[in-house]
Structure formats: C-alpha cells, structure tokens
Design a protein around this motif. Structure first.
Motif, mmCIF file in Angstrom:
data_model
loop_
_atom_site.group_PDB
_atom_site.id
_atom_site.type_symbol
_atom_site.label_atom_id
_atom_site.label_comp_id
_atom_site.label_asym_id
_atom_site.label_seq_id
_atom_site.Cartn_x
_atom_site.Cartn_y
_atom_site.Cartn_z
ATOM 1 N N GLU A 126 -111.511 96.948 64.825
ATOM 2 C CA GLU A 126 -112.538 97.864 65.195
ATOM 3 C C GLU A 126 -113.870 97.345 64.768
ATOM 4 O O GLU A 126 -114.892 97.324 65.294
ATOM 5 N N GLU A 127 -114.068 96.880 63.413
ATOM 6 C CA GLU A 127 -115.396 96.501 62.999
ATOM 7 C C GLU A 127 -115.852 95.330 63.842
ATOM 8 O O GLU A 127 -117.059 95.220 63.904
ATOM 9 N N GLU A 128 -114.990 94.286 64.087
ATOM 10 C CA GLU A 128 -115.551 93.078 64.733
ATOM 11 C C GLU A 128 -115.815 93.255 66.161
ATOM 12 O O GLU A 128 -116.768 93.010 66.741
ATOM 13 N N VAL A 129 -114.973 94.584 66.908
ATOM 14 C CA VAL A 129 -115.467 94.767 68.127
ATOM 15 C C VAL A 129 -116.673 95.535 68.181
ATOM 16 O O VAL A 129 -117.612 95.528 68.944
ATOM 17 N N LYS A 130 -117.000 96.638 66.994
ATOM 18 C CA LYS A 130 -118.271 97.054 67.147
ATOM 19 C C LYS A 130 -119.317 96.547 66.654
ATOM 20 O O LYS A 130 -120.373 96.448 67.357
ATOM 21 N N ALA A 131 -119.266 95.340 66.020
ATOM 22 C CA ALA A 131 -120.259 94.206 65.723
ATOM 23 C C ALA A 131 -120.457 93.461 67.183
ATOM 24 O O ALA A 131 -121.567 93.297 67.506
ATOM 25 N N LEU A 132 -119.454 93.040 67.780
ATOM 26 C CA LEU A 132 -119.875 92.377 69.188
ATOM 27 C C LEU A 132 -120.260 93.334 70.174
ATOM 28 O O LEU A 132 -121.255 92.715 70.893
ATOM 29 N N LEU A 133 -120.095 94.567 70.212
ATOM 30 C CA LEU A 133 -120.585 95.563 71.256
ATOM 31 C C LEU A 133 -121.900 96.056 70.749
ATOM 32 O O LEU A 133 -122.517 96.944 71.272
ATOM 33 N N LYS A 134 -122.414 95.805 69.642
ATOM 34 C CA LYS A 134 -123.198 96.480 68.754
ATOM 35 C C LYS A 134 -123.171 98.398 68.729
ATOM 36 O O LYS A 134 -124.272 98.792 69.031
ATOM 37 N N VAL A 135 -121.990 98.697 68.229
ATOM 38 C CA VAL A 135 -121.900 99.899 68.321
ATOM 39 C C VAL A 135 -122.072 100.428 67.047
ATOM 40 O O VAL A 135 -121.930 99.977 65.785
ATOM 41 N N PRO A 136 -122.859 101.699 67.082
ATOM 42 C CA PRO A 136 -123.390 102.109 65.729
ATOM 43 C C PRO A 136 -122.124 102.517 64.784
ATOM 44 O O PRO A 136 -121.010 102.931 65.233
ATOM 45 N N GLY A 137 -122.599 102.995 63.233
ATOM 46 C CA GLY A 137 -121.206 103.404 62.600
ATOM 47 C C GLY A 137 -120.668 104.536 62.765
ATOM 48 O O GLY A 137 -119.230 104.750 62.278
ATOM 49 N N ASP A 138 -121.296 105.477 63.456
ATOM 50 C CA ASP A 138 -120.569 106.882 63.637
ATOM 51 C C ASP A 138 -119.916 106.768 64.859
ATOM 52 O O ASP A 138 -119.458 107.989 65.219
ATOM 53 N N LEU A 139 -119.497 105.910 65.607
ATOM 54 C CA LEU A 139 -118.601 105.688 66.747
ATOM 55 C C LEU A 139 -117.549 104.896 66.434
ATOM 56 O O LEU A 139 -117.579 104.061 65.506
ATOM 57 N N ALA A 140 -116.419 105.383 66.866
ATOM 58 C CA ALA A 140 -114.990 104.331 66.836
ATOM 59 C C ALA A 140 -114.886 103.914 68.255
ATOM 60 O O ALA A 140 -114.852 104.701 69.332
ATOM 61 N N ILE A 141 -113.784 102.922 68.118
ATOM 62 C CA ILE A 141 -113.130 102.392 69.557
ATOM 63 C C ILE A 141 -112.073 103.278 69.756
ATOM 64 O O ILE A 141 -110.976 103.490 68.908
ATOM 65 N N ALA A 142 -111.925 103.994 70.761
ATOM 66 C CA ALA A 142 -110.760 104.700 71.377
ATOM 67 C C ALA A 142 -110.029 104.211 72.329
ATOM 68 O O ALA A 142 -108.692 104.015 72.054
#
Length: 224
Positions: A172-188
């Motif tokens: 998840e953390e790597e995916v969020k970094a790749l997609l520039k996702v803010p910290g208060d959202l999670a990959i569902a």
C-alpha cells in the motif's frame, strides 16, 4: 438484473481492443450510485493510463504474487485473518512456484489491460463500527466495495468484463507513493476492465442451503 447478478464473473483474459474514455466515464457515472454509510460516498478513483505508472503497478502487484502462490501451495488460505502465522512464515521460505499457474499471465501482463482503476477508501468517511474490536475489522468496507461491485456490473452492461483485485494492498505505501495518494486514504481495490477473450456462462457457487441456516448458526439449512 438476475442474469447480470448470476453471470458477472471475474475476467482476467482480455483482447487488445481499447476501451474509449467515454465508456470508462459512463461506467464510473453508473457506479457512483452505490450505497454507502450516511451517503458519504467515501471512495475515490484513479484511472491509470500512464505507461510508466502502469508498469509500476504491475511490479507492485508482483511483490505479493510469489507469497500468494507459496501460501496456497502450502494448503493455506493466503493471509486469512485466523491463519497460523508460524505456518505462513514456513511456507514463505519456499521457492516461487509460478510455472503453470492459471493467473500467471494476468499477473505479468496486467499493465497491458485496457482499463486500470485504483479505488481508494477515505478513512475519514467510513463508519467502521467494528473499529475497536479485537478481531480483524471489515465493516468499513461496506461503504466502499458496493461501489467496486457497481463498476463490475456497469462494465458488463457496456459489453466488458473485469476483475476486482486487492493484491496492491500488500504494498500500500508504495502504491500510494506511485499514485500520489494522501495519507488519509487507503487502497481498497484495483479494478481491471476490458473486452473479455471469453465470458464464463456457468459459474460455480455453493447452494443457498450450504451457507444459510434457520434461526441460528446451528439451525437447519434454509430452503425455499
């Protein structure tokens, strides 16, 4: 409606035919009517088209792929909440077992699937009533996964097929970094859609009596 509910299978083999943006928009426009707690609609979606980002998403999927195969080969349900962690650790010492697995082609080539949609959960919007339980929690997903399922049904109406995946949650953390996702959202979930090579016509599912009982868990199987 009954035909759609009984016939929407997980599709992992797609033709090379592209899917126009206007079709993807219609799918999202239909899916947005999914129910959610308090009608807060705590989902966000990212349509991933950039080739380099897609390759990154493939690589991050593959980081969990070997583990998934190793756990399954050991007779375990991968990452089951009540699994024996020691048995899992032992299984993960095995060499990768990719050869011949029916989903191998999908895993290695998911960057080429016509449509890739990452679905995010806004953690500020979920009424996770089981948040403080001392077991695995899942109730918050009730406000996100109906939207994901609506994507699948809307895609079927457009003549497409697809699959909802969760393997990216492992990274998840790597995916969020790749997609520039803010910290208060999670990959569902990450949903993949396209024109299916084939569409299964006979889906195998348990009969109602096998999973529904009357008046208690130990009651008789419910029949109509």
């Amino acid at each position: 409606m009954t035909e759609a509910l009984r016939g929407t299978a997980a599709i992992r083999e797609f033709t090379t035919e592209t899917v126009p943006d206007e079709v993807v928009y219609r799918i999202l426009d239909t899916a947005r009517f999914a129910p959610s707690g308090g009608n807060r609609q705590g989902w966000r979606a990212i349509v991933v088209k950039d080739p380099e980002v897609r390759l990154g998403m493939r690589d991050l999927y593959l980081t969990g792929w070997d583990d998934y195969l190793a756990l399954g080969a050991a007779g375990l349900v991968p990452w089951a909440p009540l699994a024996d962690r020691a048995a899992e650790a032992e299984a993960l010492k095995a060499e990768p077992l990719e050869t011949g697995h029916p989903r191998l082609a999908f895993a290695r080539n998911l960057h080429t699937v016509p449509v890739m949609i990452a679905v995010l959960a806004d953690l500020n919007s979920l009424a996770a009533v089981d948040r403080d339980h001392d077991r695995y929690t899942f109730a918050g997903g009730a406000s996100v996964y109906p939207f994901v399922w609506n994507l699948m049904l809307a895609a079927r109406e457009e003549g497409l097929g697809g699959v909802m995946t969760t393997m990216h949650v492992r990274a998840e953390e790597e995916v969020k970094a790749l997609l520039k996702v803010p910290g208060d959202l999670a990959i569902a979930s990450v949903v993949f859609l396209g024109h299916p090579v084939r569409r299964p016509t006979r889906l195998r599912r348990s009969a109602v009596e096998e999973f529904t009982t009357l008046d208690g868990f130990d009651g008789p199987g419910f029949t109509g």
